[in-house]
Design a protein around this motif. Structure first.
Motif, PDB file in Angstrom:
ATOM      1  N   UNK A  69     -35.119  -5.446  -9.678  1.00 40.53           N
ATOM      2  CA  UNK A  69     -34.781  -4.047  -9.925  1.00 40.53           C
ATOM      3  C   UNK A  69     -33.488  -3.746  -9.192  1.00 40.53           C
ATOM      4  N   UNK A  70     -32.555  -3.093  -9.862  1.00 41.04           N
ATOM      5  CA  UNK A  70     -31.280  -2.729  -9.254  1.00 41.04           C
ATOM      6  C   UNK A  70     -31.298  -1.235  -8.967  1.00 41.04           C
ATOM      7  N   UNK A  71     -30.995  -0.892  -7.721  1.00 37.24           N
ATOM      8  CA  UNK A  71     -30.922   0.506  -7.313  1.00 37.24           C
ATOM      9  C   UNK A  71     -29.666   0.705  -6.486  1.00 37.24           C
ATOM     10  N   UNK A  72     -28.943   1.803  -6.722  1.00 38.45           N
ATOM     11  CA  UNK A  72     -27.783   2.068  -5.873  1.00 38.45           C
ATOM     12  C   UNK A  72     -28.238   2.378  -4.451  1.00 38.45           C
ATOM     13  N   UNK A  73     -27.540   1.808  -3.460  1.00 38.99           N
ATOM     14  CA  UNK A  73     -27.912   2.031  -2.069  1.00 38.99           C
ATOM     15  C   UNK A  73     -27.201   3.239  -1.482  1.00 38.99           C
ATOM     16  N   UNK A  74     -25.949   3.426  -1.816  1.00 41.44           N
ATOM     17  CA  UNK A  74     -25.179   4.569  -1.335  1.00 41.44           C
ATOM     18  C   UNK A  74     -24.072   4.868  -2.328  1.00 41.44           C
ATOM     19  N   UNK A  75     -23.601   6.077  -2.291  1.00 40.84           N
ATOM     20  CA  UNK A  75     -22.439   6.372  -3.136  1.00 40.84           C
ATOM     21  C   UNK A  75     -21.214   5.639  -2.597  1.00 40.84           C
ATOM     22  N   UNK A  76     -20.284   5.346  -3.440  1.00 37.17           N
ATOM     23  CA  UNK A  76     -19.052   4.713  -2.997  1.00 37.17           C
ATOM     24  C   UNK A  76     -17.886   5.313  -3.768  1.00 37.17           C
ATOM     25  N   UNK A  77     -16.733   5.097  -3.244  1.00 38.71           N
ATOM     26  CA  UNK A  77     -15.523   5.634  -3.841  1.00 38.71           C
ATOM     27  C   UNK A  77     -14.584   4.484  -4.155  1.00 38.71           C
ATOM     28  N   UNK A  78     -13.965   4.525  -5.313  1.00 37.65           N
ATOM     29  CA  UNK A  78     -13.034   3.484  -5.704  1.00 37.65           C
ATOM     30  C   UNK A  78     -11.658   4.115  -5.899  1.00 37.65           C
ATOM     31  N   UNK A  79     -10.644   3.412  -5.444  1.00 35.82           N
ATOM     32  CA  UNK A  79      -9.270   3.878  -5.586  1.00 35.82           C
ATOM     33  C   UNK A  79      -8.462   2.759  -6.235  1.00 35.82           C
ATOM     34  N   UNK A  80      -7.691   3.099  -7.243  1.00 33.37           N
ATOM     35  CA  UNK A  80      -6.812   2.133  -7.890  1.00 33.37           C
ATOM     36  C   UNK A  80      -5.369   2.533  -7.589  1.00 33.37           C
ATOM     37  N   UNK A  81      -4.576   1.576  -7.125  1.00 32.38           N
ATOM     38  CA  UNK A  81      -3.167   1.820  -6.785  1.00 32.38           C
ATOM     39  C   UNK A  81      -2.312   0.769  -7.469  1.00 32.38           C
ATOM     40  N   UNK A  82      -1.089   1.157  -7.824  1.00 29.21           N
ATOM     41  CA  UNK A  82      -0.155   0.217  -8.427  1.00 29.21           C
ATOM     42  C   UNK A  82       1.261   0.684  -8.136  1.00 29.21           C
ATOM     43  N   UNK A  83       2.164  -0.278  -8.048  1.00 25.70           N
ATOM     44  CA  UNK A  83       3.569   0.080  -7.850  1.00 25.70           C
ATOM     45  C   UNK A  83       4.158   0.535  -9.183  1.00 25.70           C
ATOM     46  N   UNK A  84       5.189   1.358  -9.133  1.00 25.81           N
ATOM     47  CA  UNK A  84       5.854   1.751 -10.383  1.00 25.81           C
ATOM     48  C   UNK A  84       6.373   0.543 -11.172  1.00 25.81           C
ATOM     49  N   UNK A  85       6.829  -0.485 -10.468  1.00 25.99           N
ATOM     50  CA  UNK A  85       7.337  -1.688 -11.137  1.00 25.99           C
ATOM     51  C   UNK A  85       6.222  -2.384 -11.927  1.00 25.99           C
ATOM     52  N   UNK A  86       5.038  -2.507 -11.324  1.00 23.06           N
ATOM     53  CA  UNK A  86       3.921  -3.143 -12.033  1.00 23.06           C
ATOM     54  C   UNK A  86       3.562  -2.340 -13.281  1.00 23.06           C
ATOM     55  N   UNK A  87       3.467  -1.025 -13.124  1.00 26.18           N
ATOM     56  CA  UNK A  87       3.082  -0.179 -14.251  1.00 26.18           C
ATOM     57  C   UNK A  87       4.127  -0.203 -15.369  1.00 26.18           C
ATOM     58  N   UNK A  88       5.399  -0.357 -15.022  1.00 29.53           N
ATOM     59  CA  UNK A  88       6.449  -0.362 -16.046  1.00 29.53           C
ATOM     60  C   UNK A  88       6.422  -1.625 -16.901  1.00 29.53           C
ATOM     61  N   UNK A  89       5.861  -2.717 -16.371  1.00 32.57           N
ATOM     62  CA  UNK A  89       5.844  -3.969 -17.138  1.00 32.57           C
ATOM     63  C   UNK A  89       4.445  -4.348 -17.636  1.00 32.57           C
ATOM     64  N   UNK A  90       3.468  -3.456 -17.461  1.00 32.77           N
ATOM     65  CA  UNK A  90       2.084  -3.753 -17.838  1.00 32.77           C
ATOM     66  C   UNK A  90       1.595  -2.812 -18.935  1.00 32.77           C
ATOM     67  N   UNK A  91       0.525  -3.227 -19.574  1.00 30.62           N
ATOM     68  CA  UNK A  91      -0.102  -2.370 -20.584  1.00 30.62           C
ATOM     69  C   UNK A  91      -0.582  -1.076 -19.919  1.00 30.62           C
TER      70      UNK A  91
END
Length: 59
Positions: free
Chosen positions: A12-34
């Motif tokens: 059985x899978x149960x969440x143990x605690x809430x968590x927070x996720x953050x996604x970061x990227x450089x402008x250069x990465x974003x300019x050359x990626x989908x």
């Protein structure tokens, strides 16, 4: 939830605690990626995952 390939249906899978996720990227990465339009799009990107200790307010 859980690792792929776990076939034991008695688990059985149960969440143990809430968590927070953050996604970061450089402008250069974003300019050359989908473009990112949905969280699922991250599967097609080069990601570095880092787990940090829980903030004090979660304790």
């Amino acid at each position: 939830m859980g690792p792929p390939g776990v076939g034991d249906s008695s688990l059985v899978v149960r969440p143990l605690r809430p968590y927070q996720m953050v996604a970061c990227a450089t402008p250069q990465y974003l300019s050359r990626s989908a473009p990112l339009e949905h969280p699922e799009d991250l599967q097609q990107h080069q990601c570095l995952l880092i787990r940090l200790p829980a903030p004090e307010w979660l304790e």
